[in-house]
Design a protein around this motif. Structure first.
Motif, PDB file in Angstrom:
ATOM      1  N   ASN A  66       6.675  -0.909 -11.524  1.00  0.00           N
ATOM      2  CA  ASN A  66       6.327  -0.735 -12.401  1.00  0.00           C
ATOM      3  C   ASN A  66       5.121   0.579 -12.611  1.00  0.00           C
ATOM      4  O   ASN A  66       5.124   0.800 -13.919  1.00  0.00           O
ATOM      5  CB  ASN A  66       6.316  -1.369 -14.328  1.00  0.00           C
ATOM      6  CG  ASN A  66       4.647  -2.674 -14.285  1.00  0.00           C
ATOM      7  OD1 ASN A  66       3.964  -1.726 -13.227  1.00  0.00           O
ATOM      8  ND2 ASN A  66       5.174  -3.164 -14.541  1.00  0.00           N
ATOM      9  N   GLN A  67       4.342   0.704 -11.519  1.00  0.00           N
ATOM     10  CA  GLN A  67       3.355   1.828 -11.136  1.00  0.00           C
ATOM     11  C   GLN A  67       4.485   3.055 -10.166  1.00  0.00           C
ATOM     12  O   GLN A  67       4.776   2.401  -9.428  1.00  0.00           O
ATOM     13  CB  GLN A  67       2.009   1.485 -10.230  1.00  0.00           C
ATOM     14  CG  GLN A  67       1.594  -0.364 -10.928  1.00  0.00           C
ATOM     15  CD  GLN A  67       0.916   0.161 -11.528  1.00  0.00           C
ATOM     16  OE1 GLN A  67       0.361   1.616 -11.866  1.00  0.00           O
ATOM     17  NE2 GLN A  67       0.225  -0.694 -13.114  1.00  0.00           N
ATOM     18  N   LYS A  68       3.821   4.213 -10.680  1.00  0.00           N
ATOM     19  CA  LYS A  68       5.065   5.183 -10.361  1.00  0.00           C
ATOM     20  C   LYS A  68       3.725   5.567  -9.046  1.00  0.00           C
ATOM     21  O   LYS A  68       5.119   5.717  -7.946  1.00  0.00           O
ATOM     22  CB  LYS A  68       4.359   6.249 -11.474  1.00  0.00           C
ATOM     23  CG  LYS A  68       4.876   7.862 -10.773  1.00  0.00           C
ATOM     24  CD  LYS A  68       4.719   8.673 -11.565  1.00  0.00           C
ATOM     25  CE  LYS A  68       5.453   9.690 -11.457  1.00  0.00           C
ATOM     26  NZ  LYS A  68       5.201  11.157 -12.665  1.00  0.00           N
ATOM     27  N   ILE A  69       2.678   5.604  -8.865  1.00  0.00           N
ATOM     28  CA  ILE A  69       1.768   5.674  -7.448  1.00  0.00           C
ATOM     29  C   ILE A  69       2.469   4.726  -6.474  1.00  0.00           C
ATOM     30  O   ILE A  69       3.070   5.385  -5.426  1.00  0.00           O
ATOM     31  CB  ILE A  69       0.873   5.494  -7.366  1.00  0.00           C
ATOM     32  CG1 ILE A  69      -0.080   6.455  -6.456  1.00  0.00           C
ATOM     33  CG2 ILE A  69      -0.032   3.875  -7.501  1.00  0.00           C
ATOM     34  CD1 ILE A  69       0.165   8.048  -6.303  1.00  0.00           C
ATOM     35  N   LEU A  70       2.435   3.587  -6.692  1.00  0.00           N
ATOM     36  CA  LEU A  70       2.969   2.170  -6.081  1.00  0.00           C
ATOM     37  C   LEU A  70       4.903   2.704  -5.734  1.00  0.00           C
ATOM     38  O   LEU A  70       5.623   2.140  -4.360  1.00  0.00           O
ATOM     39  CB  LEU A  70       2.818   0.828  -6.755  1.00  0.00           C
ATOM     40  CG  LEU A  70       3.120  -0.272  -5.635  1.00  0.00           C
ATOM     41  CD1 LEU A  70       2.189   0.322  -4.372  1.00  0.00           C
ATOM     42  CD2 LEU A  70       2.642  -1.157  -6.142  1.00  0.00           C
ATOM     43  N   ASN A  71       5.812   3.105  -6.308  1.00  0.00           N
ATOM     44  CA  ASN A  71       6.927   3.593  -5.722  1.00  0.00           C
ATOM     45  C   ASN A  71       6.813   5.059  -5.129  1.00  0.00           C
ATOM     46  O   ASN A  71       7.895   4.622  -4.424  1.00  0.00           O
ATOM     47  CB  ASN A  71       7.508   3.945  -7.705  1.00  0.00           C
ATOM     48  CG  ASN A  71       7.625   2.621  -8.250  1.00  0.00           C
ATOM     49  OD1 ASN A  71       7.962   1.580  -7.874  1.00  0.00           O
ATOM     50  ND2 ASN A  71       8.194   3.029  -9.599  1.00  0.00           N
ATOM     51  N   ILE A  72       5.855   5.778  -5.029  1.00  0.00           N
ATOM     52  CA  ILE A  72       5.867   6.576  -4.268  1.00  0.00           C
ATOM     53  C   ILE A  72       5.259   6.689  -3.232  1.00  0.00           C
ATOM     54  O   ILE A  72       6.665   6.391  -1.635  1.00  0.00           O
ATOM     55  CB  ILE A  72       5.092   7.731  -4.913  1.00  0.00           C
ATOM     56  CG1 ILE A  72       5.101   8.417  -5.800  1.00  0.00           C
ATOM     57  CG2 ILE A  72       4.801   8.666  -3.451  1.00  0.00           C
ATOM     58  CD1 ILE A  72       4.464   9.179  -7.179  1.00  0.00           C
ATOM     59  N   PHE A  73       4.077   5.365  -2.495  1.00  0.00           N
ATOM     60  CA  PHE A  73       4.285   5.079  -1.518  1.00  0.00           C
ATOM     61  C   PHE A  73       5.692   4.383  -1.002  1.00  0.00           C
ATOM     62  O   PHE A  73       5.252   3.898  -0.185  1.00  0.00           O
ATOM     63  CB  PHE A  73       3.070   3.413  -1.455  1.00  0.00           C
ATOM     64  CG  PHE A  73       1.979   4.605  -2.024  1.00  0.00           C
ATOM     65  CD1 PHE A  73       1.457   6.309  -1.611  1.00  0.00           C
ATOM     66  CD2 PHE A  73       0.735   4.079  -2.160  1.00  0.00           C
ATOM     67  CE1 PHE A  73       0.158   6.382  -1.908  1.00  0.00           C
ATOM     68  CE2 PHE A  73      -0.847   4.485  -2.722  1.00  0.00           C
ATOM     69  CZ  PHE A  73      -0.430   6.490  -1.747  1.00  0.00           C
ATOM     70  N   PHE A  74       6.487   3.210  -1.580  1.00  0.00           N
ATOM     71  CA  PHE A  74       7.406   2.421  -1.140  1.00  0.00           C
ATOM     72  C   PHE A  74       8.345   3.897  -0.546  1.00  0.00           C
ATOM     73  O   PHE A  74       8.669   3.222   0.698  1.00  0.00           O
ATOM     74  CB  PHE A  74       7.626   1.635  -2.454  1.00  0.00           C
ATOM     75  CG  PHE A  74       9.057   1.122  -1.857  1.00  0.00           C
ATOM     76  CD1 PHE A  74       8.555  -0.348  -1.579  1.00  0.00           C
ATOM     77  CD2 PHE A  74      10.591   1.359  -1.588  1.00  0.00           C
ATOM     78  CE1 PHE A  74       9.932  -1.182  -0.911  1.00  0.00           C
ATOM     79  CE2 PHE A  74      11.260   0.877  -1.629  1.00  0.00           C
ATOM     80  CZ  PHE A  74      11.617  -0.267  -1.474  1.00  0.00           C
ATOM     81  N   VAL A  90       2.244  -1.492   2.317  1.00  0.00           N
ATOM     82  CA  VAL A  90       3.026  -1.293   1.335  1.00  0.00           C
ATOM     83  C   VAL A  90       4.324  -2.259   0.811  1.00  0.00           C
ATOM     84  O   VAL A  90       4.263  -2.565  -0.621  1.00  0.00           O
ATOM     85  CB  VAL A  90       4.180   0.370   1.252  1.00  0.00           C
ATOM     86  CG1 VAL A  90       4.351   0.867  -0.257  1.00  0.00           C
ATOM     87  CG2 VAL A  90       3.019   1.474   1.998  1.00  0.00           C
ATOM     88  N   MET A  91       5.147  -2.782   2.353  1.00  0.00           N
ATOM     89  CA  MET A  91       5.956  -3.617   1.422  1.00  0.00           C
ATOM     90  C   MET A  91       5.599  -4.988   1.302  1.00  0.00           C
ATOM     91  O   MET A  91       5.807  -5.117  -0.036  1.00  0.00           O
ATOM     92  CB  MET A  91       6.596  -3.795   2.115  1.00  0.00           C
ATOM     93  CG  MET A  91       8.031  -4.927   2.210  1.00  0.00           C
ATOM     94  SD  MET A  91       9.388  -3.767   0.471  1.00  0.00           S
ATOM     95  CE  MET A  91       9.251  -5.707  -0.413  1.00  0.00           C
ATOM     96  N   ASN A  92       4.295  -5.366   1.795  1.00  0.00           N
ATOM     97  CA  ASN A  92       3.659  -6.276   1.793  1.00  0.00           C
ATOM     98  C   ASN A  92       2.829  -6.407   0.064  1.00  0.00           C
ATOM     99  O   ASN A  92       2.527  -6.789  -0.863  1.00  0.00           O
ATOM    100  CB  ASN A  92       2.405  -6.495   2.064  1.00  0.00           C
ATOM    101  CG  ASN A  92       3.134  -7.610   3.286  1.00  0.00           C
ATOM    102  OD1 ASN A  92       3.027  -9.038   2.718  1.00  0.00           O
ATOM    103  ND2 ASN A  92       3.196  -7.516   4.377  1.00  0.00           N
ATOM    104  N   ILE A  93       2.346  -4.699  -0.517  1.00  0.00           N
ATOM    105  CA  ILE A  93       1.461  -4.301  -1.173  1.00  0.00           C
ATOM    106  C   ILE A  93       2.129  -5.341  -2.964  1.00  0.00           C
ATOM    107  O   ILE A  93       2.117  -5.845  -4.077  1.00  0.00           O
ATOM    108  CB  ILE A  93       0.919  -3.336  -1.620  1.00  0.00           C
ATOM    109  CG1 ILE A  93      -0.827  -3.871  -0.861  1.00  0.00           C
ATOM    110  CG2 ILE A  93       0.066  -2.808  -2.822  1.00  0.00           C
ATOM    111  CD1 ILE A  93      -1.217  -2.202  -0.273  1.00  0.00           C
TER     112      ILE A  93
END
Length: 763
Positions: free
Chosen positions: A329-337, A382-385
């Protein structure tokens, strides 16, 4: 957010404790050990230490590839650290502590990595203690730990870039973009591979935000300006610095291994070497990729990834289109993913594996990133975060039993992975070099250095020889001699002609290797020598080939150490190395019993050889005569197809001259030797490359020679050459094809030359 919080301090303490537990002995003896005894590890330390101690230039390393040296950005020598230490040496000499400083920097990078991941998790409002434990575990499970000893070991570089992008996203500013740009330049000066990691993150970051209609990010001018400052300008700056400091302009444009060092789903998901590998083996048993492609993300990240796939499939079925591509549910984390997922697919070789001969010619500087498998590192972080962020959020509003079970279990599994990954790994890394620690040269291996004036020599020539780095030819014998060459060089400052570098000059490479190729023409490298001092030869006579034995026979024995012999090679020997070839061959011809066969003389009384002069195919470029074979190198070029007349025995050899051998990629062509019996049934196919059968050089021409073993007189032979890497319509010219018995010599004497077995020795 307060950076130096209790959680930050806890992360620091936890990571230091684990560092002491798993790598304590390395910390204690950091200035006297080297992380691994592999050739790559030794090369990384050597180039750094030699540059710090002996090079007057900040951008040119003179230890290897004598007399040319190399630009520091192609040496892998911990460049930012050594650059700082060279500056510091003007105030206080720290050269004696350089090994310790490099080792401590690599080990502390694990701690800095943990601290940065903690800060990232805090940006997403995870609890401090949970963040501290997760960050420490992720840092100590990183695949970059396997690179300790080299410049790719600095773990914090990728997470720090992610953290800076997050901070910029929350409050963008010009100052932050400039800071990110400076940091990018700093990171890629360690190794250009970090540009690929940053490139994936930055590209997805700006493209997605550009279409997000969020704040100023949707303005093209805003996005272009900051993308330029953060990622493009640092790359331009580094290339500008290379242009200014680089004296070489003929490096390979196609590094070898682009399709070799790839990763795979097994490389990132399968628990090779873990206690639960047997459980995974129950479901599948995939082939392990090359070690460069192994970047296991950990059991928790693997399970979370499968859960995310199932959840995404459920969203597709229920037509929740806006949530399908949102793993969190975090936009920036989705981008990194999705940036890391693209990097993961790239590490598998996509899109290049779809059409290798098409994409490879149109990707520009991406060809320099040849070990694609390393790009999976970004997915690891990224996957671990994402995994541990989701685990906390999934359990936050769940029943207490779920929350109090799932979080501890996930942490236990994480640190179990860490334990089996790092436990006893320090034993592998703990590689002291006693000879370097022996400052007074009291060891038997070093004692000769006390009584030998090394200043009278201009460089070390190792035998067996070593030249690795041009990506076009490899001279690499199995030997530990290079270690001792590095030791003598570091102790004395004397340079070496040996090469283990990256993307070295092609012209310098061919001059360099002529020292140990078959004697033929004057040595061009002598024109570039700065003086006429003799050479120090370090040799292991039981491990050298015939040509190296010939060179060693011209040397004066000096002394024997426990691991190698020391010899002196006068400059004059190399100066007149080929002077007697003509007269010696003439005398040999006169003494030999030969029989006239056509225009040649053979030591056999019947014609049992094949010769194609190609004089019936006129060409302006020939090695001998009026014609040569010319064809499209990307097609199948048949040099010979047929049987041998007057079959003598089973051992034959074919040879031919290849033009433009010294041009990039030509030595990496493929040569196919196909053998069929009298019925046309194929019974053997051998493959080799010109670089492996190179005998000698004559300008742009190379003599290639290869033995073949034939079963029966009626067998048919087919020799074909092609190259899948060169651009279409690239021409290849070959001349003077010979196929003869290995024990038969063929001669011809002309006005100013004597011919023997496809060699033309001139007066």
């Amino acid at each position: 957010m307060k950076i130096f919080s209790k959680g930050f301090i806890l992360t620091f303490i936890l990571s230091l404790i684990l560092l002491c537990v798993f790598y304590g002995s390395l910390l204690v003896h950091c200035n006297t050990i080297y992380f691994g005894n592999s050739r790559d590890a030794l090369e990384s330390y050597y180039t750094a230490l030699y540059h710090l101690r002996y090079d007057s230039s900040y951008f040119h390393q003179g230890g290897m590839n004598y007399p040319y040296g190399e630009n520091i950005f192609f040496t892998g020598g911990h460049i930012p650290i050594i650059f700082f230490l060279k500056l510091l040496n003007h105030i206080v000499n720290v050269s004696d502590y350089a090994v310790g400083i490099i080792n401590i920097s690599m080990l502390l990078s694990i701690v800095f990595c943990a601290l940065t991941i903690y800060l990232i998790l805090q940006e997403f409002s995870l609890p401090s203690v949970y963040s501290a434990l997760v960050a420490t575990g992720i840092a100590f499970l990183s695949p970059q730990i396997q690179r300790l000893g080299g410049t790719l070991a600095y773990e914090f570089l990728i997470p720090v870039f992610m953290y800076l992008l997050i901070r910029f996203y929350k409050k963008p500013s010009l100052k932050k973009s400039i800071l990110i740009g400076i940091y990018t330049f700093f990171a890629i000066s360690f190794h250009l591979y970090f540009f690929s990691f940053f490139g994936f993150l930055s590209f997805f970051y700006w493209v997605i935000l550009l279409f997000s209609h969020e704040r100023g990010f949707s303005k093209i001018g805003f996005a272009a300006k900051h993308f330029f400052l953060q990622i493009i300008l640092p790359y331009i700056a580094l290339n500008l610095l290379l242009t200014i400091t680089n004296h070489v302009h003929d490096r390979t444009q196609y590094p070898w291994g682009f399709f070799v060092y790839t990763s795979s789903w097994a490389g990132v998901l399968y628990p090779y070497g873990k206690p639960y590998e047997k459980m995974a083996h129950f479901f599948c048993n995939p082939i392990m990729p090359e070690w460069e492609g192994v970047s296991y993300i950990g059991a928790i990240a693997v399970c979370t990834l499968f859960i995310l796939i199932i959840v995404a499939a459920g969203k597709l079925l229920t037509r929740k289109w806006d949530q399908v591509l949102a793993p969190t549910n975090q936009k920036i984390l989705n981008i990194f993913f999705w940036a890391s997922m693209a990097a993961l697919l790239y590490s598998f070789g996509y899109p290049f594996v779809w059409k290798e001969d098409f994409f490879i010619h149109y990707i520009g500087p991406l060809k320099e990133i040849r070990a694609l498998g390393r790009c999976a590192w970004l997915f690891y972080y990224v996957m671990n975060i994402v995994a541990f962020y989701n685990i906390y959020n999934w359990t936050k509003n769940s029943h207490k039993i779920v929350r109090y079970c799932l979080i501890p279990i996930s942490l236990i599994v994480l640190f179990t992975d860490v334990y089996f990954y790092s436990n006893h790994y320090e034993d592998t890394l703990n590689s002291p070099v006693d000879e370097l620690a022996d400052k007074q040269n009291n060891l038997p291996e070093n004692a000769w250095l006390k009584n030998t004036d090394l200043s009278k020599y201009q460089a070390i020539i190792p035998l067996p020889y070593l030249n690795v780095g041009s990506e076009n030819v490899w001279i690499d014998e199995e030997s530990d001699l290079l270690k001792y060459v590095f030791i003598v060089s570091l102790k004395s400052g004397i340079q070496t002609t040996a090469v283990i570098l990256s993307r070295t000059s092609l012209s310098e490479t061919y001059k360099n290797i002529s020292l140990i190729l078959e004697l033929y023409r004057k040595l061009e490298i002598l024109k570039d020598m700065p003086n006429m001092k003799p050479f120090l030869v370090m040799a292991q006579p039981d491990k050298i080939n015939e040509q190296e034995k010939h060179l060693l026979s011209e040397c004066k024995f000096v002394l024997q150490t426990p691991n190698y012999g020391v010899y002196e090679l006068p400059y004059s020997v190399l100066q007149h190395y080929t002077d007697s070839l003509y007269s010696n061959t003439v005398n040999e011809f006169r003494k030999a019993k030969t029989y006239a066969i056509g225009d040649y003389y053979s030591t056999d009384s019947v014609k049992n050889f094949i010769h194609y002069s190609y004089d019936s195919i006129p060409d302006s470029i020939t090695y001998s005569g009026k014609g040569a074979y010319s064809g499209n190198i990307t097609k199948y070029n048949v040099l010979f197809e047929g049987s041998i007349p007057n079959y003598k025995d089973s051992n034959y050899v074919f040879s031919f001259w290849m033009y433009n051998f010294t041009t990039d990629l030509y030595p990496r062509s493929t040569i196919e030797i196909m053998l069929k019996d009298s019925t046309g049934k194929l019974y053997k196919v051998d493959y080799t490359e010109p670089l492996h059968i190179l005998k000698t050089l004559d300008g742009k021409w190379a003599l290639l020679e290869h033995p073949i073993k034939i079963k029966h007189p009626s067998d048919k032979i087919k020799v074909t050459l092609w190259n899948d890497d060169l651009a279409k319509n690239t021409n290849v010219i070959m001349d003077e094809f010979w196929l003869k018995p290995a024990t038969t010599d063929i001669y011809q004497q002309g006005k100013d030359y004597i011919f023997k077995n496809n060699r033309y020795y001139r007066q």
